[in-house]
Design an enzyme around this catalytic site. Structure first.
Site, short mmCIF file in Angstrom:
data_model
loop_
_atom_site.label_atom_id
_atom_site.label_comp_id
_atom_site.label_asym_id
_atom_site.label_seq_id
_atom_site.Cartn_x
_atom_site.Cartn_y
_atom_site.Cartn_z
N ASN A 273 -5.35 3.01 10.47
CA ASN A 273 -6.39 3.48 11.38
C ASN A 273 -7.62 2.61 11.21
O ASN A 273 -7.85 2.04 10.14
CB ASN A 273 -6.76 4.93 11.05
N ASN B 185 -10.27 10.07 16.04
CA ASN B 185 -10.68 10.18 14.63
C ASN B 185 -12.20 10.26 14.49
O ASN B 185 -12.72 10.98 13.64
CB ASN B 185 -10.15 8.99 13.82
N SER C 215 -7.95 13.41 6.46
CA SER C 215 -7.81 12.48 5.32
C SER C 215 -9.18 12.04 4.82
O SER C 215 -9.38 11.81 3.63
CB SER C 215 -6.97 11.28 5.72
N GLY D 152 0.83 -1.19 0.00
CA GLY D 152 0.00 0.00 0.00
C GLY D 152 0.86 1.24 0.00
O GLY D 152 0.93 1.99 0.97
N ILE E 133 1.36 7.26 3.66
CA ILE E 133 2.14 6.84 4.84
C ILE E 133 3.10 5.70 4.47
O ILE E 133 4.23 5.64 4.94
CB ILE E 133 1.20 6.50 6.03
N ASN F 244 -9.51 21.13 10.21
CA ASN F 244 -9.68 20.59 11.57
C ASN F 244 -9.92 21.70 12.60
O ASN F 244 -10.78 21.59 13.48
CB ASN F 244 -8.46 19.77 11.97
N LYS G 12 -6.92 6.16 19.18
CA LYS G 12 -6.83 6.86 17.88
C LYS G 12 -8.20 6.88 17.20
O LYS G 12 -8.60 7.88 16.61
CB LYS G 12 -5.78 6.15 17.00
P1 NAP Z 1 -3.36 6.14 0.75
O1 NAP Z 1 -2.54 7.33 0.45
O2 NAP Z 1 -4.67 5.96 0.09
O3 NAP Z 1 -2.42 4.86 0.51
C1 NAP Z 1 -2.87 3.56 0.31
C2 NAP Z 1 -2.38 3.15 -1.05
O4 NAP Z 1 -2.50 1.74 -1.21
C3 NAP Z 1 -3.18 3.79 -2.19
O5 NAP Z 1 -2.29 4.26 -3.17
C4 NAP Z 1 -4.00 2.62 -2.73
O6 NAP Z 1 -4.35 2.75 -4.08
C5 NAP Z 1 -3.00 1.49 -2.52
N1 NAP Z 1 -3.58 0.15 -2.54
C6 NAP Z 1 -4.79 -0.28 -2.12
N2 NAP Z 1 -4.89 -1.63 -2.28
C7 NAP Z 1 -3.73 -2.04 -2.83
C8 NAP Z 1 -3.23 -3.29 -3.24
N3 NAP Z 1 -3.96 -4.41 -3.12
N4 NAP Z 1 -1.98 -3.36 -3.79
C9 NAP Z 1 -1.24 -2.24 -3.91
N5 NAP Z 1 -1.65 -1.02 -3.53
C10 NAP Z 1 -2.89 -0.91 -2.99
O7 NAP Z 1 -3.65 6.07 2.33
P2 NAP Z 1 -2.78 6.67 3.53
O8 NAP Z 1 -3.19 8.05 3.78
O9 NAP Z 1 -1.36 6.35 3.32
O10 NAP Z 1 -3.36 5.80 4.74
C11 NAP Z 1 -3.07 4.41 4.88
C12 NAP Z 1 -3.51 3.98 6.28
O11 NAP Z 1 -2.71 4.69 7.24
C13 NAP Z 1 -4.97 4.36 6.60
O12 NAP Z 1 -5.54 3.41 7.46
C14 NAP Z 1 -4.83 5.70 7.31
O13 NAP Z 1 -5.93 6.00 8.15
C15 NAP Z 1 -3.56 5.46 8.10
N6 NAP Z 1 -2.82 6.68 8.45
C16 NAP Z 1 -2.59 7.65 7.51
C17 NAP Z 1 -1.89 8.78 7.88
C18 NAP Z 1 -1.59 9.88 6.89
O14 NAP Z 1 -1.15 10.96 7.31
N7 NAP Z 1 -1.74 9.67 5.58
C19 NAP Z 1 -1.44 8.93 9.21
C20 NAP Z 1 -1.68 7.92 10.12
C21 NAP Z 1 -2.37 6.79 9.74
P3 NAP Z 1 -5.81 3.40 -4.46
O15 NAP Z 1 -5.83 4.75 -3.87
O16 NAP Z 1 -5.78 3.36 -5.96
O17 NAP Z 1 -6.83 2.50 -3.86
#
Ligand code: NAP
Length: 301
Positions: free
Chosen positions: A101, A187, A254, A7, A11, A201, A183
């Protein structure tokens, strides 16, 4: 350490870039991001600035080794499909870390991975996916990792060491499930309300009506945690929630960002899951239910 990050979004790419300095890391992500990384490396901007040449693939099928650590950083609604695809990468000695999360990731991963191989974490780092090949590090934070049974094992100590050596400030928790709930409560009180109100926020505390709603949601979510057996005080949770709002006052959550892009949100794993747990214990879940309906209604679901 051999690490696969499943993924490579905001993050996952940030943690992958940092960990790749001292470890063998491979990112699994979507085609456009992987192609851009292949052409010009992965750019991290903002609080961390670096360009790294990092192995990246669009499918787990291309990974030819069993990693020591597989870090799951997909959104919670993709957890089950992603871990199902990665099943063949999980050897007897592979540890799977959910850094996501939401309250339902462990249950989903456990359908595929033996619980004894599973650890979990939460992070307060903020990251934003700017464009293929580029991720912005919007806020430096702390990461907490733990075994699900709370034990301070050799493997959790060595993974924490690897994170710290990569510059990711990380500590151990003897109750990581409690951290995940904390968390989720924060959230639940911020993300859906900013989505519903389409605001930054910080506005949640500038507008007295929204501040009251934040307090009501936080109280209900804390009550749900308590009947579930996670003992938390409302006073501490509302203090923590307002602290997070103040520290991220200029950010769009997010959930709101996903909503604006017409993408799915993690509402089912946060407010939706809280409402489910509360209903099972026969306590009031009105606020979480309504917020779940409102965010989902935005998609015409
Ligand atoms: P994100 O930017 O959407 O990253 C997830 C990535 O994984 C996306 O590019 C998605 O593609 C891809 N993906 C989904 N299924 C896949 C698969 N089977 N194979 C390969 N790639 C795949 O999300 P994020 O913001 O990083 O958040 C990820 C998690 O961390 C969430 O639970 C979030 O709540 C948590 N988190 C995020 C932050 C932050 O600041 N970003 C901070 C703390 C916690 P598509 O978009 O095309 O589906």
């Amino acid at each position: 350490m051999n690490i696969v990050i499943l993924g490579a979004g905001a993050i996952g790419s940030l943690f992958g870039a940092l960990l790749s300095k001292k470890n063998n890391v491979i990112l699994i992500g979507r085609n456009s991001h992987i192609q851009a990384i292949g052409k010009k490396g992965l750019d991290i901007e903002g609080k961390t600035q670096m360009n790294v040449k990092i192995l990246s693939e669009k499918s787990v099928d291309k990974v030819t080794f069993l990693p020591d650590l597989l870090i799951l950083t997909v959104k919670s609604y993709d957890t089950y499909s992603a871990i199902s695809q990665a099943k063949q990468l999980i050897g007897d000695n592979t540890v799977v870390l959910s850094l996501q999360n939401g309250l339902d990731n462990i249950d989903k991963i456990e359908k595929i991975v033996d619980r004894r191989q599973l650890i979990a974490g939460v992070t307060t780092h903020g990251a934003f996916f700017s464009e293929p090949g580029v991720v912005k590090h919007t806020g430096k934070g702390q990461t907490i990792l733990g075994e699900l049974n709370g034990w301070k094992t050799k493997r959790i100590t060595s993974i924490i060491d690897v994170f710290n050596k990569a510059g990711i400030e990380t500590i151990a928790s003897e109750d990581i499930v409690r951290e995940i709930w904390i968390k989720a409560i924060v959230n639940s009180s911020i993300n859906s309300l900013t989505t519903f109100s389409s605001c930054k926020n910080g506005y949640l505390l500038e507008n007295p009506i929204l501040e009251k709603v934040v307090e009501k949601v936080c109280r209900e979510s804390t009550n749900i945690a308590n009947v579930y057996g996670i003992n938390l005080s409302y006073e501490n949770m509302i203090k923590k929630t307002k602290e997070v709002i103040r520290n991220t006052s200029d950010n769009y959550s997010s959930m709101l960002q996903s909503f604006k892009k017409g993408k799915k949100t993690e509402i089912d794993s946060i407010n939706g899951k809280l409402a489910d747990v509360g209903k099972k214990h026969d306590i009031d879940t009105t606020m979480n239910e309504i917020l779940t309906y409102i965010v989902k209604f935005g998609y015409g679901e």
